[in-house]
Design an enzyme around this catalytic site. Structure first.
Site, PDB file in Angstrom:
ATOM      1  CB  SER A  41     122.491  94.061  77.182  1.00 16.91           C
ATOM      2  OG  SER A  41     121.665  94.281  78.346  1.00 16.91           O
ATOM      3  CE1 TYR A  81     121.616  88.681  77.871  1.00 18.91           C
ATOM      4  CE2 TYR A  81     121.006  90.546  79.312  1.00 18.91           C
ATOM      5  CZ  TYR A  81     121.014  90.087  78.046  1.00 18.91           C
ATOM      6  OH  TYR A  81     121.093  90.798  76.982  1.00 18.91           O
TER       7      TYR A  81
END
Length: 229
Positions: free
Chosen positions: A131, A144
């Site tokens: 990501s 995250y």
């Protein structure tokens, strides 16, 4: 035909990757949902491909060992991931643990199961879906973003360890993707990437010549101010 194993294959980006690679690979599809995996396998079969569905919790080291150890695959796509995006003081210990287990610890379990065969054959490609949060930070991303930073360190270190054995390691880092990964927002998201865009990027990496390694690939929508044309 070569074989590609895709984790988190039942929906979203993983499903799109499995469908895209099915044109050139036999697919081994892994996820917790047996029904959704079977629907994927049936869809791939109708399109002339082959897909073996393996219902599996990739955070369960014993289950991964039993299901995947020694499985001969040419491409491994570590895609499984979850995100609970909220301020640190609102995160529960279970939410923290689950994100670390799925987004990071599962990389060890699954990669450890199939990498020895790649090294022995001196060929193979490990692709990890990261990501852009793996090189940035945002409010609500304490866990995250931390897992995705860890993914980058894992991937680069692994690449340096196995490149001389002929095994490639790549990371695809998407920006915002239109999936059910996170709760819908009130603002317009017509500009976001589609899962198929990420799948196309994975297919590009897998198709690179044997002596070429694209280690990091960042994929973004052109602009949040421009809807997809």
């Amino acid at each position: 035909m070569p074989t590609a194993l895709v984790t988190g294959a039942s929906r979203g980006i993983g499903r799109a990757i499995a469908r895209r690679l099915a044109a050139t690979h036999d697919i081994v599809a892994v996820a917790r949902s047996g029904d959704e995996l079977q629907a994927l396998a049936d869809e791939i079969a109708r399109e002339g491909g082959r897909c073996r569905a393996i219902p599996l919790d990739v955070t369960d080291a014993g289950a991964v060992h039993a299901a995947l150890d020694g499985l001969e695959v040419d491409v491994l796509v570590n895609n499984a991931g979850i995100g609970v995006l909220k301020p640190f003081l609102e995160l529960t210990p279970d939410e923290w643990r689950r994100m670390v287990d799925v987004n990071f610890n599962a990389l060890f379990h699954v990669t450890r199961a199939v990498l020895p065969g790649m090294v022995a054959r001196e060929a193979g490609h490990v692709v990890i879906i990261g990501s852009i949060a793996g090189r940035s930070a945002f409010v609500g991303g304490t866990c995250y973003a931390a897992t995705k930073h860890a993914v980058m360190g894992f991937a680069e270190s692994l690449m340096l360890e196995v490149r001389d054995a002929g095994v490639k390691v790549s990371v695809v880092s998407p920006g915002s993707v239109a999936t059910d990964f996170s709760p819908p927002r009130a603002r317009d998201v017509a500009w976001q990437l589609l899962p198929e865009d990420v799948a196309e990027s994975v297919a590009h990496l897998v198709a690179t010549p044997p002596g070429v390694l694209v280690h990091r690939l960042e994929v973004r929508a052109l602009s949040p101010k421009r809807p997809r044309g």
